[in-house]
Design a protein around this motif. Sequence first.
Motif, PDB file in Angstrom:
ATOM      1  N   LYS A 144       0.483  -1.319   0.232  1.00  0.00           N
ATOM      2  CA  LYS A 144       0.055  -0.104   0.224  1.00  0.00           C
ATOM      3  C   LYS A 144       0.943   1.494  -0.144  1.00  0.00           C
ATOM      4  O   LYS A 144       1.575   1.233   0.713  1.00  0.00           O
ATOM      5  CB  LYS A 144      -1.342   0.411   1.335  1.00  0.00           C
ATOM      6  N   VAL A 145      -0.014   2.950  -0.793  1.00  0.00           N
ATOM      7  CA  VAL A 145       1.075   4.039  -0.466  1.00  0.00           C
ATOM      8  C   VAL A 145       0.059   4.432   0.275  1.00  0.00           C
ATOM      9  O   VAL A 145      -1.710   4.713  -0.598  1.00  0.00           O
ATOM     10  CB  VAL A 145       0.832   3.765  -1.801  1.00  0.00           C
ATOM     11  N   VAL A 146       1.070   5.500   1.703  1.00  0.00           N
ATOM     12  CA  VAL A 146       0.153   6.656   1.969  1.00  0.00           C
ATOM     13  C   VAL A 146       1.632   7.794   1.238  1.00  0.00           C
ATOM     14  O   VAL A 146       2.319   7.896   1.338  1.00  0.00           O
ATOM     15  CB  VAL A 146       0.200   6.500   3.052  1.00  0.00           C
ATOM     16  N   ASP A 147       0.044   8.647  -0.068  1.00  0.00           N
ATOM     17  CA  ASP A 147       1.225   9.737  -0.622  1.00  0.00           C
ATOM     18  C   ASP A 147       0.708  10.836   0.538  1.00  0.00           C
ATOM     19  O   ASP A 147      -0.416  11.153   0.427  1.00  0.00           O
ATOM     20  CB  ASP A 147       0.223   9.491  -1.874  1.00  0.00           C
ATOM     21  N   LEU A 148       1.474  11.934   1.222  1.00  0.00           N
ATOM     22  CA  LEU A 148       2.183  12.437   1.683  1.00  0.00           C
ATOM     23  C   LEU A 148       1.633  13.811   0.644  1.00  0.00           C
ATOM     24  O   LEU A 148       1.324  15.403   0.992  1.00  0.00           O
ATOM     25  CB  LEU A 148       2.928  12.857   2.524  1.00  0.00           C
ATOM     26  N   GLY A 149       1.936  13.357  -0.461  1.00  0.00           N
ATOM     27  CA  GLY A 149       2.287  14.963  -0.730  1.00  0.00           C
ATOM     28  C   GLY A 149       3.303  15.747  -1.217  1.00  0.00           C
ATOM     29  O   GLY A 149       4.785  15.087  -0.652  1.00  0.00           O
ATOM     30  N   ILE A 150       3.645  17.202  -1.381  1.00  0.00           N
ATOM     31  CA  ILE A 150       4.313  17.903  -1.282  1.00  0.00           C
ATOM     32  C   ILE A 150       4.727  18.236   0.306  1.00  0.00           C
ATOM     33  O   ILE A 150       4.726  18.621   1.128  1.00  0.00           O
ATOM     34  CB  ILE A 150       4.059  19.228  -1.465  1.00  0.00           C
ATOM     35  N   VAL A 160       6.042   8.408   9.318  1.00  0.00           N
ATOM     36  CA  VAL A 160       7.211   6.697   9.636  1.00  0.00           C
ATOM     37  C   VAL A 160       7.307   6.544  11.190  1.00  0.00           C
ATOM     38  O   VAL A 160       6.639   5.515  11.234  1.00  0.00           O
ATOM     39  CB  VAL A 160       8.004   6.142   8.662  1.00  0.00           C
ATOM     40  N   LEU A 161       8.149   6.887  11.876  1.00  0.00           N
ATOM     41  CA  LEU A 161       8.254   6.951  13.236  1.00  0.00           C
ATOM     42  C   LEU A 161       7.191   7.079  13.984  1.00  0.00           C
ATOM     43  O   LEU A 161       6.351   5.891  14.853  1.00  0.00           O
ATOM     44  CB  LEU A 161       9.507   7.828  13.577  1.00  0.00           C
ATOM     45  N   ARG A 162       6.200   7.731  13.596  1.00  0.00           N
ATOM     46  CA  ARG A 162       5.149   7.967  14.785  1.00  0.00           C
ATOM     47  C   ARG A 162       3.388   6.828  14.141  1.00  0.00           C
ATOM     48  O   ARG A 162       3.246   6.091  15.820  1.00  0.00           O
ATOM     49  CB  ARG A 162       4.027   9.329  14.417  1.00  0.00           C
ATOM     50  N   GLY A 169      -1.473   0.479  12.175  1.00  0.00           N
ATOM     51  CA  GLY A 169      -1.464   0.745  10.786  1.00  0.00           C
ATOM     52  C   GLY A 169      -2.462   2.183  10.370  1.00  0.00           C
ATOM     53  O   GLY A 169      -2.747   1.561   8.930  1.00  0.00           O
ATOM     54  N   GLN A 170      -2.325   3.253  11.209  1.00  0.00           N
ATOM     55  CA  GLN A 170      -2.579   4.417  10.104  1.00  0.00           C
ATOM     56  C   GLN A 170      -1.591   5.819  10.169  1.00  0.00           C
ATOM     57  O   GLN A 170      -0.226   5.370  11.630  1.00  0.00           O
ATOM     58  CB  GLN A 170      -4.102   4.524  10.888  1.00  0.00           C
ATOM     59  N   VAL A 171      -1.043   6.352   9.129  1.00  0.00           N
ATOM     60  CA  VAL A 171      -0.432   6.770   9.593  1.00  0.00           C
ATOM     61  C   VAL A 171      -1.271   8.527  10.242  1.00  0.00           C
ATOM     62  O   VAL A 171      -1.949   8.955   9.690  1.00  0.00           O
ATOM     63  CB  VAL A 171       0.426   7.114   7.836  1.00  0.00           C
TER      64      VAL A 171
END
Length: 506
Positions: A144-150, A160-162, A169-171
């Motif tokens: 899976k990809v979690v895209d934060l953008g800019i 990633v750390l948090r 499993g959540q960003v």
Amino acid sequence: LQKGPPALSGKTITYGTAGFRANADMLECVMFRVGVVAALRSLQTHKMVGVMVTASHNPAADNGSKIVDQDGGMLVHEWEVFATRLANSTDEADMSSTIDSFYPDFNSQAAGGSATVVLGRDTRVSSPKLAELVKQGILTCGAKVVDLGIVTTPQVHWAVLRANQKGDGQVPPLQGYYEEHAQALKVLLGSKQTNVKFHVDCANGVGAKAVEEMNKTLSEHSIGFSLVPFNVGDGDPELLNEGCGAEHVQKSRKLPSGVPASGGNDKFASFDGDADRVVVWYKKDSNLVLLDGDKIAALFSVYLCHLLDASKLKLSLGIVQTAYANGSSTSFMSSVLAKHKENVTGEVSCVATGVKHLHHQALHYDIGVYFEANGHGTVIFSDSARSKIEERSRGGDAAAQTLHAFASLINPAIGDALSDLLAVMVVLEVEGISLEQWAGYYEDLPSIMTKVLVKDRNAIKTTKDEQRVTEPKELQDAVDAAVSKVEQGRCFVRPSGTEDCVRVYA
């Protein structure tokens, strides 16, 4: 793997401390494979990892990628080697063979496992396309990809750390990054009324967006810190790092472009293009007075020694430098530790060039302070130190509460220009230190850096900290003879990690 772009032709690329970095035109196949590496690392660790598409302080035509490991730090060495091999694989069969030899359990783990990669990018023209190729590589592996953008590079590390600390499993939303800083500042400032303003040179990069969001959060919490950005891009990505930013200011000791008209007491800071470096400066008679990474380390070390003295926690404090650190900074920080030896077990240590070496050494102490002169660095608090500080804080110890808040303000995963600048601002404010007083901690010894082209850089071997040549012995003998003629003289020679030359610092 057949979905990926064609392999590199007649060129090789190496994953180093800065990840992959090159002209953007040669990176298409590399970025797809970076996505594959990140997905495999996440699958192996059962944790999220990250990828940041950036070339940091490089010109706008370049680009690159950094893989963020599951602890929020830099990728471990054996996976750097694997990333290099995979990036230089000649075709799909070679890629498959490389994966099978390095990660034989891939197929069995992929069948029942899950992987997630956090993705970010900077403002370069090439970044959207290259980030999409990273995403394709990740998805090819079923991750899976979690895209934060800019975003800034440190924000990917933070996410990633948090996420892995929380383990659900959540960003976490990026607003949490800004809130963490605001909450820590409120504790550190207490009831003190402040009105502190810094002009921030954002290198025409991603730092401008982060500064804008940080200002909003500071205002919402009625914190009297103001960051006034300049060199914010203004819609022209080709301006990135052009005559501005931390790299330009630290190396040239010249004012960046776009400096706003200001009063004589104004304070300035410069970020680099992906906002993982910061240097502070002010103007004196139209000249620039630089407060570089060495000076930031000195400021934090003095502050931490005072807090450790007051709390009587008996924690170890390590200050980590490379051989490029100015000798005056080393002497100053050694004297600071000596003054506080009753309550602080401390040392100044020297390691090989590269942030990963500094970070690794800093982990050996209860509190590790590391900065390169270029402004890349942070402060690390060990789990044991955090527990002791938190326990003392709950008992009402004011110094321990301040230490706890300072640890919460600093990004523990990586150098972070925004976190480090806010930490500088709060230390100056609560300690009542002016920029001139800070600059007066010590005076840099004169120094020069240069390089000499050679046929084979591997002919020169050095000690682990790179301060002395072990082969050929005659070279070190000649250096020693030259140094002996200069009071407080120092010189080292080391082979470059990227080109056939040796680097000389004296």
